[in-house]
Structures are given as structure tokens and as C-alpha cells.
Design a protein around this motif. Sequence first.
Motif, PDB file in Angstrom:
ATOM      1  N   SER A   1    -103.268 -73.345 -26.263  1.00  0.00           N
ATOM      2  CA  SER A   1    -103.823 -73.072 -24.857  1.00  0.00           C
ATOM      3  C   SER A   1    -103.954 -74.342 -24.119  1.00  0.00           C
ATOM      4  N   HIS A   2    -104.032 -75.498 -24.794  1.00  0.00           N
ATOM      5  CA  HIS A   2    -104.396 -76.737 -23.884  1.00  0.00           C
ATOM      6  C   HIS A   2    -103.656 -77.866 -24.658  1.00  0.00           C
ATOM      7  N   VAL A   3    -102.075 -77.369 -24.337  1.00  0.00           N
ATOM      8  CA  VAL A   3    -101.170 -78.560 -24.852  1.00  0.00           C
ATOM      9  C   VAL A   3    -101.286 -79.685 -24.009  1.00  0.00           C
ATOM     10  N   LYS A   4    -101.414 -80.828 -24.428  1.00  0.00           N
ATOM     11  CA  LYS A   4    -101.087 -82.166 -23.596  1.00  0.00           C
ATOM     12  C   LYS A   4     -99.522 -82.595 -23.468  1.00  0.00           C
ATOM     13  N   VAL A   5     -98.836 -82.585 -25.006  1.00  0.00           N
ATOM     14  CA  VAL A   5     -97.624 -83.066 -25.113  1.00  0.00           C
ATOM     15  C   VAL A   5     -96.885 -82.112 -25.944  1.00  0.00           C
ATOM     16  N   TYR A   6     -95.877 -81.408 -25.584  1.00  0.00           N
ATOM     17  CA  TYR A   6     -95.011 -80.618 -26.206  1.00  0.00           C
ATOM     18  C   TYR A   6     -94.229 -81.164 -27.372  1.00  0.00           C
ATOM     19  N   GLY A   7     -94.145 -80.717 -28.562  1.00  0.00           N
ATOM     20  CA  GLY A   7     -93.355 -81.312 -29.569  1.00  0.00           C
ATOM     21  C   GLY A   7     -91.771 -81.195 -29.013  1.00  0.00           C
ATOM     22  N   TYR A   8     -91.312 -80.141 -28.482  1.00  0.00           N
ATOM     23  CA  TYR A   8     -90.002 -79.925 -28.288  1.00  0.00           C
ATOM     24  C   TYR A   8     -89.837 -79.318 -26.719  1.00  0.00           C
ATOM     25  N   LEU A   9     -89.003 -79.757 -26.120  1.00  0.00           N
ATOM     26  CA  LEU A   9     -88.642 -79.306 -24.584  1.00  0.00           C
ATOM     27  C   LEU A   9     -87.444 -78.634 -24.472  1.00  0.00           C
ATOM     28  N   PRO A  10     -87.271 -77.278 -24.593  1.00  0.00           N
ATOM     29  CA  PRO A  10     -85.777 -76.334 -24.731  1.00  0.00           C
ATOM     30  C   PRO A  10     -85.258 -76.379 -23.258  1.00  0.00           C
ATOM     31  N   GLU A  11     -83.955 -76.167 -23.345  1.00  0.00           N
ATOM     32  CA  GLU A  11     -83.334 -76.090 -22.140  1.00  0.00           C
ATOM     33  C   GLU A  11     -82.946 -74.411 -22.054  1.00  0.00           C
ATOM     34  N   TRP A  12     -83.378 -73.585 -20.986  1.00  0.00           N
ATOM     35  CA  TRP A  12     -83.229 -72.443 -21.219  1.00  0.00           C
ATOM     36  C   TRP A  12     -82.080 -71.949 -19.947  1.00  0.00           C
ATOM     37  N   ASN A  13     -81.734 -72.888 -19.156  1.00  0.00           N
ATOM     38  CA  ASN A  13     -80.969 -72.680 -18.121  1.00  0.00           C
ATOM     39  C   ASN A  13     -79.501 -72.925 -18.538  1.00  0.00           C
ATOM     40  N   ASP A  14     -79.132 -72.470 -19.649  1.00  0.00           N
ATOM     41  CA  ASP A  14     -77.806 -72.820 -20.240  1.00  0.00           C
ATOM     42  C   ASP A  14     -76.954 -71.624 -20.226  1.00  0.00           C
ATOM     43  N   GLY A  15     -77.156 -70.566 -19.495  1.00  0.00           N
ATOM     44  CA  GLY A  15     -76.089 -69.482 -19.387  1.00  0.00           C
ATOM     45  C   GLY A  15     -75.794 -68.835 -20.579  1.00  0.00           C
TER      46      GLY A  15
ATOM     47  N   ASP B   1    -105.123 -81.109 -25.983  1.00  0.00           N
ATOM     48  CA  ASP B   1    -105.903 -82.154 -25.118  1.00  0.00           C
ATOM     49  C   ASP B   1    -107.035 -82.731 -25.957  1.00  0.00           C
ATOM     50  N   LYS B   2    -107.272 -82.351 -27.268  1.00  0.00           N
ATOM     51  CA  LYS B   2    -108.366 -83.147 -28.048  1.00  0.00           C
ATOM     52  C   LYS B   2    -107.701 -83.909 -28.991  1.00  0.00           C
ATOM     53  N   GLY B   3    -106.289 -84.154 -28.866  1.00  0.00           N
ATOM     54  CA  GLY B   3    -105.495 -85.097 -29.855  1.00  0.00           C
ATOM     55  C   GLY B   3    -105.160 -84.465 -31.104  1.00  0.00           C
ATOM     56  N   ARG B   4    -105.168 -83.169 -31.130  1.00  0.00           N
ATOM     57  CA  ARG B   4    -104.754 -82.438 -32.714  1.00  0.00           C
ATOM     58  C   ARG B   4    -103.509 -82.048 -32.499  1.00  0.00           C
ATOM     59  N   ASN B   5    -102.666 -82.274 -33.355  1.00  0.00           N
ATOM     60  CA  ASN B   5    -101.357 -81.892 -33.386  1.00  0.00           C
ATOM     61  C   ASN B   5    -101.267 -80.537 -34.092  1.00  0.00           C
TER      62      ASN B   5
ATOM     63  N   THR C   1     -87.630 -78.561 -41.642  1.00  0.00           N
ATOM     64  CA  THR C   1     -88.068 -79.858 -41.333  1.00  0.00           C
ATOM     65  C   THR C   1     -88.154 -80.118 -39.929  1.00  0.00           C
ATOM     66  N   PHE C   2     -87.262 -79.578 -39.137  1.00  0.00           N
ATOM     67  CA  PHE C   2     -87.186 -79.787 -37.731  1.00  0.00           C
ATOM     68  C   PHE C   2     -88.471 -79.189 -37.014  1.00  0.00           C
ATOM     69  N   GLU C   3     -88.941 -77.959 -37.492  1.00  0.00           N
ATOM     70  CA  GLU C   3     -89.923 -77.464 -36.892  1.00  0.00           C
ATOM     71  C   GLU C   3     -91.237 -78.131 -37.431  1.00  0.00           C
ATOM     72  N   GLN C   4     -91.347 -78.778 -38.628  1.00  0.00           N
ATOM     73  CA  GLN C   4     -92.247 -79.175 -39.146  1.00  0.00           C
ATOM     74  C   GLN C   4     -92.637 -80.541 -37.951  1.00  0.00           C
ATOM     75  N   THR C   5     -91.435 -81.342 -37.886  1.00  0.00           N
ATOM     76  CA  THR C   5     -91.732 -82.385 -37.030  1.00  0.00           C
ATOM     77  C   THR C   5     -91.876 -82.099 -35.780  1.00  0.00           C
ATOM     78  N   ILE C   6     -91.475 -81.094 -35.274  1.00  0.00           N
ATOM     79  CA  ILE C   6     -91.814 -80.579 -33.778  1.00  0.00           C
ATOM     80  C   ILE C   6     -93.303 -80.314 -33.621  1.00  0.00           C
ATOM     81  N   ALA C   7     -93.863 -79.730 -34.726  1.00  0.00           N
ATOM     82  CA  ALA C   7     -95.263 -79.376 -34.732  1.00  0.00           C
ATOM     83  C   ALA C   7     -96.180 -80.611 -34.756  1.00  0.00           C
ATOM     84  N   LYS C   8     -95.805 -81.586 -35.535  1.00  0.00           N
ATOM     85  CA  LYS C   8     -96.559 -82.690 -35.579  1.00  0.00           C
ATOM     86  C   LYS C   8     -96.531 -83.345 -34.571  1.00  0.00           C
ATOM     87  N   LEU C   9     -95.575 -83.375 -33.630  1.00  0.00           N
ATOM     88  CA  LEU C   9     -95.526 -84.309 -32.464  1.00  0.00           C
ATOM     89  C   LEU C   9     -95.895 -83.435 -31.346  1.00  0.00           C
ATOM     90  N   THR C  10     -96.533 -82.083 -31.506  1.00  0.00           N
ATOM     91  CA  THR C  10     -96.999 -81.537 -30.551  1.00  0.00           C
ATOM     92  C   THR C  10     -98.636 -81.549 -30.475  1.00  0.00           C
TER      93      THR C  10
END
Length: 452
Positions: A208-222, A195-199, A183-192
Motif C-alpha cells: 500500500s506504500h510503494v516507493k519504486v515499482y519493479g515493473y511499469l506495464p503499458e496498458w494503452n496498447d489496444g 517506503d520503508k526500504g523493504r523489497n 525469475t522475471f517476477e522474482q526480479t520484479i519483486a526484488k526491485l519493488t
Amino acid sequence: MINKKRIGMALLCGLLASTTLTACSGSDDGGKPGGPVTLKYWLWDDKQQASYQSCADAFHAANPDITVQITQTAWAQYWQNLTTQLAAGDAPDVWTDQVSYYPQFVSSQQILDIQPFVDADKVDLSQYQDGLADLWTKDGKRYGLPKDWDTEAVVYNSDMLAEQGVKPEELADLTWNPADGGTFEQTIAKLTVDDKGRNGLDPAFDKSHVKVYGYLPEWNDGSQGQNGWGELAAANGFTYLDKNPWGSEFKYDDPKLAETIGWYKALTDKGFAPRFDKQSTLGIDAVMNSGKAALTIAGSWTINTYLGADAKQKFALAPLPVGPSGVRKSAINGLSDAIWAGTKNKDAAWKWVKYLGSADCQNVVGDNAVVFPAIKTATDKALAAHKAKGRDVQVYVDYTKTPGGTFLLPITDHGTEVSQIVQDALQSVILGKAEPAEALKKANTQVNGLFG
């Protein structure tokens, strides 16, 4: 605290084990017995400086012959400056320390064993949050007293949840697995949202045209993944080491970790998270505040960033998702204060360090509601102070009250080398240059080779 809490990739590589330890006097009187002493004390967190200045003022009032001179420097520059000063034999008498770095100070004999002082003054180690006092010991020696701690939680944009019809209480019961994300990914998908307003659940969603990402990962975590992949991997059954602290056999080749990293890669491939090579260099908090992402995983040291008056969006907190292991798991990390082995003011430095580790100082820190102090009663004061400001931060504390709810980040020698090797491997995966299992197996061989 950290603090961004990330491992600096190579800032301490120039630390010399052969550095002379007798070059510096931290006092204005040249170290004369009985004379006034000025202790140099370094920290990196500007948000905590006021709290520790209050502690320093109270300490000076009780010890008129000891003055504490505080220097605050931003995270990366802090460690670089400390490395330079240690190499020059002109280090601060006391500095704020972090578990990723202190093994290198121990091996280079730059840090003072305070166990004799702890024994002589009968310091009560049971007053600290469970497990924190053990972080700073090796071979019967002790290199710090706990000063604070942090855990992780989901930070989400409340308005974005409302726009997509996701109720905050739904985030309290999220589940995650590496196969379909639960359900974590389902929620992330719904929040993504494109630019046409589709989640992300809409078949017409345009990755290819994302306005808001559902999840922002941290990759600079060593090598630790403290702000995301580490927690999910632990909830999937992954452990870093054969033993922790001071293990010597890493397990980055564990399939449980490869599965977790593979899920992260799939999340970006689906357009639910930004690609590594396209992710903003501004930092996670800046991107979240710009409204470009709906949720992330962040440590308790960021409470004021997301819930303070300067936040540009309306944020709230939720617990981490429950993983295949059946529990939520958060890394628990902490800071201490180190005494330089070369100081000419050991007794005065110990008095200051003991004061920093006491309820007198940690209650001040708790009342200022910036971090969670290490002393349990001071943590309660911090919770009360946050509540008085209208902030619900209980999720950060709940892990510490749940059996198996927390785990330690790896504490070993060769920390910076390990971090760089693993960071490079993860970067190759997320850029699509290598498969997770292949890259991590190779990295693990390199890492374990450091220990002979």
C-alpha cells in the motif's frame, strides 16, 4: 519510428470511402507536365525529421524539379489531421504509414498500388529485413516499401538494480511463465521497494506504500500489446489470428492469452506494478525517468529516450524473458511510405518513395542512430553508430537472427474497432471488473463479428 507504436483508438473512424480523389494538386504548377513539383510529405517522429530532411535535400539535388516539403506532427494529431485532409480531398502526396492503419486506406481506396512501379524499376525487395516487404501487400498489390523496423526489449534502471543487488547479467537469462512469473517476477519483486526500504520479497513488504515499482506495464496498447503483454503471450503460445496478414478469425479467447493477462493482474495485486487506475498519465518514459519504476518493456524507437543525453536516469537494455515456448519472442513492426491515390504527381511521388526505400536514404537514417532502417546493410550502420555513442543495443537485433524470435502484429481490416473492443476488455480485467477468460471470450466474439 513509433513512434509510440500504439494503435490510435478511433482516429480513423471518420475516414470516408467515398472521398473524392481528384481535388488536390501537390505541385506548385497545378500539375502541368514537365513543370516543377512540390511534394507534400508528412511524418510524425520529430527525432527522425532531420534524417529525412537530409534525404529530401539529396533527393532534390538529384531531381532539381522536385522539391519535398516535410511536415512533422505529433502521433495522435498526425492521424487526426490525415483523416481530415483525406476527407477534404487535400491529403499529402506521400505520408509515413503504419501497419495498424494502412488496411483502412486500402479498403477506402485512398492509397496507391505501387507494384507496377516496383516491377518497372526492378526494385530489389530482398535487400530488406526478412518479412518486411510482405507487410505491405494484398491481393497482388503493394502499398509501400519498408523504411524501418522495431522490436522490443527490457529497459532497466541500472542504479536501482545495483541498490537491490541484482547483477545486469542476471537479466540476460530471465525466464517467465504465467503461473508464478519465473525469475522475471522474482526480479520484479526484488526491485519493488516500499517506503520503508523493504523489497517485494520481504514478508513485511507494504504494497500500500510503494516507493519504486519493479515493473511499469503499458496498458494503452489496444489489441496488440506490443509493449509487453503481446510478447509474453506469444512466448506462452498465443497467436492473434488464423493467418497474418489479412486473417479474419481472431483468437483472443485463447487460454494462453487469458493466463498472461491474469499474471499481469496478479502483478498489480501484489503491488509489484501500479494499478491501472492509479498509473500516471504522463507516459511510460516520463515515469521511468522520474525514478518511480525500475524496469519496463519498450520498443527500439525509444533508444534515444532512454540511452540518449536527455535521459534523467541511467538506463540499460536486456532481452525479453524466455517463455514456456522455450524462446524469447518479440513483435517486429515496421513503417513504409504511402502515396495518396489522389495525387496529381504520381511519378514524382514514386521517385521520392523509391528514394526513401533505397540505401542512399536509409544509410543516412542508419548513421543518425535513431531507428533501425529496413535495409539490412543500413541496420548494420545503425548498430555501428549506436556503438560509437557508447550504446549497446544489440538485443533489439538479436531476435531477427533467431529462428522463431519475432512475430507479426495483426494486420487486418477493422483495425480501430478491434483495438477498442480489446482495450475495453483488458481494462475491465485490470480494474477487477471481469475475469480474463470471460472478458476476452466476449471481446473475441465481438471482434470476429466485425468480419461477418
